[in-house]
Design an enzyme around this catalytic site. Structure first.
Site, PDB file in Angstrom:
ATOM      1  N   SER A   9       1.045  -1.143   0.291  1.00 32.85           N
ATOM      2  CA  SER A   9      -0.117   0.390   0.026  1.00 32.85           C
ATOM      3  C   SER A   9       1.158   1.088  -0.377  1.00 32.85           C
ATOM      4  CB  SER A   9      -0.721   0.042   1.266  1.00 32.85           C
ATOM      5  OG  SER A   9      -0.640   1.496   1.595  1.00 32.85           O
ATOM      6  N   HIS A  34      -0.801  -1.130  -4.369  1.00 35.82           N
ATOM      7  CA  HIS A  34      -2.797  -0.921  -3.490  1.00 35.82           C
ATOM      8  C   HIS A  34      -2.547   0.860  -3.420  1.00 35.82           C
ATOM      9  CE1 HIS A  34      -5.998  -1.891  -1.714  1.00 35.82           C
ATOM     10  NE2 HIS A  34      -5.757  -1.027  -0.737  1.00 35.82           N
ATOM     11  N   ASP A  36      -4.459   4.293  -2.537  1.00 40.27           N
ATOM     12  CA  ASP A  36      -6.236   4.527  -1.062  1.00 40.27           C
ATOM     13  C   ASP A  36      -6.369   5.853  -1.260  1.00 40.27           C
ATOM     14  OD1 ASP A  36      -6.715   2.682   1.066  1.00 40.27           O
ATOM     15  OD2 ASP A  36      -4.534   2.397   1.539  1.00 40.27           O
ATOM     16  N   MET A  38      -8.969   8.855  -0.241  1.00 44.71           N
ATOM     17  CA  MET A  38      -9.852   8.958   0.724  1.00 44.71           C
ATOM     18  C   MET A  38     -10.143  10.735   0.420  1.00 44.71           C
ATOM     19  SD  MET A  38      -7.220   8.117   4.218  1.00 44.71           S
ATOM     20  CE  MET A  38      -6.769   6.025   3.767  1.00 44.71           C
ATOM     21  N   HIS A  67      -8.137   1.835  -4.543  1.00 41.10           N
ATOM     22  CA  HIS A  67      -9.056   1.654  -3.311  1.00 41.10           C
ATOM     23  C   HIS A  67      -9.384   2.934  -3.551  1.00 41.10           C
ATOM     24  CE1 HIS A  67      -9.762   0.612   1.484  1.00 41.10           C
ATOM     25  NE2 HIS A  67     -10.918   0.764   0.676  1.00 41.10           N
ATOM     26  N   MET A  69     -12.354   4.903  -0.825  1.00 36.52           N
ATOM     27  CA  MET A  69     -12.590   5.309   0.495  1.00 36.52           C
ATOM     28  C   MET A  69     -13.171   6.563  -0.060  1.00 36.52           C
ATOM     29  SD  MET A  69      -9.868   4.296   2.886  1.00 36.52           S
ATOM     30  CE  MET A  69      -8.654   3.680   1.190  1.00 36.52           C
ATOM     31  N   MET A 138     -11.727  -5.194   5.023  1.00 35.83           N
ATOM     32  CA  MET A 138     -11.045  -4.299   5.923  1.00 35.83           C
ATOM     33  C   MET A 138     -11.074  -5.357   7.282  1.00 35.83           C
ATOM     34  SD  MET A 138     -10.482  -1.672   3.819  1.00 35.83           S
ATOM     35  CE  MET A 138      -9.780  -1.115   5.009  1.00 35.83           C
ATOM     36  N   GLY A 143      -8.972   4.098   7.124  1.00 32.58           N
ATOM     37  CA  GLY A 143      -9.516   5.512   6.630  1.00 32.58           C
ATOM     38  C   GLY A 143      -7.359   6.387   7.539  1.00 32.58           C
ATOM     39  N   ASP A 176      -7.411  -5.806   3.341  1.00 31.61           N
ATOM     40  CA  ASP A 176      -6.717  -4.704   3.526  1.00 31.61           C
ATOM     41  C   ASP A 176      -6.544  -4.197   5.384  1.00 31.61           C
ATOM     42  OD1 ASP A 176      -5.593  -2.349   2.940  1.00 31.61           O
ATOM     43  OD2 ASP A 176      -7.272  -1.375   1.890  1.00 31.61           O
ATOM     44  N   GLY A 178      -3.728  -3.950   8.810  1.00 33.75           N
ATOM     45  CA  GLY A 178      -3.094  -4.335  10.047  1.00 33.75           C
ATOM     46  C   GLY A 178      -1.839  -6.129   9.269  1.00 33.75           C
TER      47      GLY A 178
HETATM   48  C1  DX5 Z   1      -6.402   2.004   5.634  1.00 31.63           C
HETATM   49  C2  DX5 Z   1      -6.018   0.951   3.899  1.00 31.63           C
HETATM   50  C3  DX5 Z   1      -5.064   0.628   3.928  1.00 31.63           C
HETATM   51  C4  DX5 Z   1      -4.023   0.675   4.896  1.00 31.63           C
HETATM   52  C5  DX5 Z   1      -3.478  -0.375   5.085  1.00 31.63           C
HETATM   53  O1  DX5 Z   1      -7.443   2.732   5.079  1.00 31.63           O
HETATM   54  O2  DX5 Z   1      -7.871   1.174   2.856  1.00 31.63           O
HETATM   55  O3  DX5 Z   1      -4.574  -0.084   2.307  1.00 31.63           O
HETATM   56  O4  DX5 Z   1      -3.075   1.656   3.116  1.00 31.63           O
HETATM   57  O5  DX5 Z   1      -1.889  -0.162   5.909  1.00 31.63           O
HETATM   58  P1  DX5 Z   1      -1.447  -0.896   7.192  1.00 31.63           P
HETATM   59  O6  DX5 Z   1      -0.806  -2.385   5.833  1.00 31.63           O
HETATM   60  O7  DX5 Z   1      -0.022   0.056   7.786  1.00 31.63           O
HETATM   61  O8  DX5 Z   1      -2.743  -0.851   7.919  1.00 31.63           O
HETATM   62 ZN    ZN Z   2      -6.592   0.335   1.160  1.00 29.02          ZN
END
Ligand code: DX5
Ligand code: ZN
Length: 219
Positions: A9, A34, A36, A38, A67, A69, A138, A143, A176, A178
């Site tokens: 990501s 990946h 993100d 937002m 992705h 959001m 998720m 976020g 996605d 952790g």
């Molecule tokens: C969170 C994102 C993830 C994030 C994951 O809202 O959608 O893609 O970047 O990051 P890690 O792997 O650090 O949890």
């Molecule tokens: Zn993501």
């Protein structure tokens, strides 16, 4: 040869050295980028938008997995297709007419993904699963990067896998949030196909090796 994929990501990359980090992913065993996006409305954070994705696409040589959001994602489907997205994932919680949105994504030439927040039951996808190329479960509240993995994810992955099998669908499952070397194997064993990893990759001492390590774990 495993078909399981690792998707670093870019949210966790060093934005002041974005080209360097993109080249690292290009050269690594990672499968996807990946990305993100937002909007500060659907999620309580703003990441980056179209000009940054355009810059990423200039250098990225692998599949671009976007992705979204954001609220009302239908407004930007064609824009993201033009920016080079290969997979476009919208949130179940942000789509009033999800079926229509999925058809629009495919009509624009992309794979269609649906992301589920941690509280959203996978069974809600029962009537639309055959139209979805990718479900993104998720495993944190969307976020922010760097949050800890929600353990209930394993149950959701198993339930979703059973639904996909029951419906004869070809949908892939992405996880996605952790993701790390402690949960990767169990996620794949539960039915995951794509693992997104942000902080675990980019905050590690040697991101290339970390990606290789994850890839070995899931192979
Ligand atoms: C969170 C994102 C993830 C994030 C994951 O809202 O959608 O893609 O970047 O990051 P890690 O792997 O650090 O949890
Ligand atoms: Zn993501």
């Amino acid at each position: 040869m495993s078909t399981k994929r690792i998707a670093p990501s870019i949210l966790a990359a060093d934005f002041a050295n974005l080209q360097r980090d993109i080249e690292m992913v290009n050269q690594s065993e990672a499968d996807w980028f990946h990305i993100d996006i937002m909007d500060g409305v659907f999620v309580p954070n703003i990441s980056f938008g179209m000009p940054v994705l355009k810059a990423i696409n200039k250098h990225a040589t692998k599949t671009i997995d976007v992705h979204l959001m954001i609220v009302d994602p239908d407004r930007y489907i064609q824009t993201f297709a033009d920016l080079g997205a290969n997979v476009l994932t919208v949130h179940y919680e942000a789509c009033t007419h999800l079926h229509r949105t999925l058809q629009a994504i495919k009509a624009a030439g992309m794979k269609a993904g649906v992301a589920l927040n941690p509280h959203t039951n996978v069974n809600l996808l029962e009537d639309v699963i055959n139209d979805i190329d990718l479900v993104c479960i998720m495993s944190v509240n969307p976020g922010f990067g760097g949050q800890s993995f929600i353990e209930n994810t394993y149950t959701k992955v198993k339930k979703l896998k059973a639904l996909i099998t029951e419906k004869g669908a070809t949908t892939e499952i992405e996880i996605d949030g952790g993701v790390n070397d402690k949960n990767a194997k169990a996620l794949v064993d539960a039915g995951a196909d794509v693992l997104v990893a942000g902080s675990f990759v980019f905050k590690s001492e040697n991101p290339t090796e970390t990606i290789q390590n994850l890839k070995n774990i899931v192979s």
